[in-house]
Design a protein around this motif. Structure first.
Motif: not given
Length: 168
Positions: A61-67, A92-96, A127-134
């Protein structure tokens, strides 16, 4: 320099001009609204774009970053560039941080109408982490586009600031 009356301080005079007459945070005639003001949060995307997902990659989830980005836009005199850079870094931190669980996705094979169909394919963690960062970089690029975010930033600044003046 102090003025004494009957051996006690009556008044403080600032001959060197070290005491500012500007309200705290006053920049270019704008200063933060006092509490209880708090910037609004609306998740990912401007309020009119409800189709933008808070969790665009399964399991993250990017919710925390978006808020946090919303709060930054609504913080008086917060620079848009700084808010947008922090937003990208937070996603990017969320993806990690997100934990990967082996997942599958539906992919189309063949051509539509010519014997093609759907099958499931396992997605690797790499592939999942690459997609998340992208995806994080895509969201970050969107907020740098004036047509997408300028109005949201201006609205946040209008909501979070009030006029102030320095009497010099």
């Amino acid at each position: 320099l102090y003025v004494f009356v009957e051996n006690s301080v009556l008044d403080l005079i600032d001959p060197q001009g070290l005491i500012s007459s500007c309200p705290f945070g006053c920049v270019n005639g704008r200063c933060p609204k006092p509490p209880p003001y708090a910037p609004e949060e609306n998740g990912c995307g401007p309020g009119w774009a409800t189709w933008i997902s808070d969790a665009p990659v399964q399991g993250c989830s990017f919710l925390e970053a978006c808020n946090k980005h919303d709060r930054c836009y609504g913080t008086c005199n917060a620079g848009k560039g700084r808010c947008d850079k922090e937003f990208k870094n937070d996603m990017l931190d969320a993806c990690n941080r997100c934990s990967f669980n082996e997942t599958t996705e539906r992919v189309r094979i063949g051509r539509r109408g010519r014997g093609g169909g759907w099958r499931r394919r396992v997605v690797t963690e790499e592939a999942w982490r690459r997609r998340c960062r992208s995806t994080a970089r895509l969201y970050a690029s969107a907020v740098r586009m004036p047509i997408v975010s300028h109005a949201s930033y201006a609205e946040g600044q209008n909501d979070g600031c009030e006029n102030c003046s320095c009497e010099e």
